[in-house]
Write an enzyme that holds these catalytic residues in place. Sequence first.
Site, PDB file in Angstrom:
ATOM      1  CB  CYS A 149      46.469  24.902  35.899  1.00 20.25           C
ATOM      2  SG  CYS A 149      44.823  24.257  35.607  1.00 20.25           S
TER       3      CYS A 149
ATOM      4  CB  CYS B 248      41.055  27.648  38.500  1.00 18.98           C
ATOM      5  SG  CYS B 248      41.792  27.929  40.120  1.00 18.98           S
TER       6      CYS B 248
ATOM      7  NE  ARG C 164      40.176  28.084  43.333  1.00 12.10           N
ATOM      8  CZ  ARG C 164      39.988  29.398  43.399  1.00 12.10           C
ATOM      9  NH1 ARG C 164      40.071  30.023  44.560  1.00 12.10           N
ATOM     10  NH2 ARG C 164      39.680  30.101  42.337  1.00 12.10           N
TER      11      ARG C 164
ATOM     12  CG  HIS D  39      48.545  27.875  40.435  1.00  5.07           C
ATOM     13  ND1 HIS D  39      48.562  28.443  41.690  1.00  5.07           N
ATOM     14  CD2 HIS D  39      47.298  28.091  39.932  1.00  5.07           C
ATOM     15  CE1 HIS D  39      47.365  28.969  41.952  1.00  5.07           C
ATOM     16  NE2 HIS D  39      46.591  28.768  40.899  1.00  5.07           N
TER      17      HIS D  39
END
Length: 274
Positions: free
Chosen positions: A183, A235, A231, A187
């Site tokens: 992730c 991802c 969501r 991000h």
Amino acid sequence: MDRKRMAAACALAGFALAGAQPAAAATEQDTAQGIAQYREMLADGNPAELIEMAGEDLWKESRGPKNATLEKCDLGQGAGVVKGAYAQLPRYFEDAGRVMDLESRLVYCMVQLQGLEAAEVTKKPFSGDGQYSTDIEALVAYVAGMSRGMNIAVPQSHPKEQAAYARGRDIFYYRGGPYDFSCASCHTGDNKRIRLQDLPNLTKQEPARAAFASWPAYRVSQGALRSMQWRLQDCFRQQRMPLLKYGSDASVDLTVFLGVNANGGQMMAPAIKR
């Protein structure tokens, strides 16, 4: 569709085409402005409002083997209290003995109060593009909408909430899959984008708040309302990682990490996205 909204839709389609043809590509600033204008034009007509109303009806409808409503479901603020509940989720629930997000808690209540089977309820939690929302999506829209304008305050007072945050942080930074992604790969930096999609730095307060506060959201490009569980699954799909099991501890832990990072922000879900 009126002329104003049709113009906005055509503008966004034009930006997407420009991205596929470098010779005609718009500048990043023009693209960002176009997307912002598109969202502003649709702000007074979010289709999620209709889904919220359907969710409210489901909340009050007697269903299942027990022919009961969800009006006694405790979302953390007391039995039947919906207003403000979403802004303080995920949290620890003593009756279940675990930390739960909204979606896993709704499933729990549907099983305990209405007598529905968990496997049946979660068999198809997400609608397809352009399809009617599933029951869970509609309920999520309704509950989330009842926290609109309220401050995000995901709790960390219980040891299990603290442990969930720590595990969620580990999942956020865990690298794996064929691309060795995490992730954090997308991000943790500033000013990143994939095609027309901004990638917020979820380790910084303001972008973390803005991102968390906007889910669930209605995706115009898909014609469907999408929840936080969706969501996260999407991802993982894009990372080519094994998909998160719906409502799993891992999915809730990751949501806790994101939510705590967003504490102090103001809920604006269900939002609208391209």
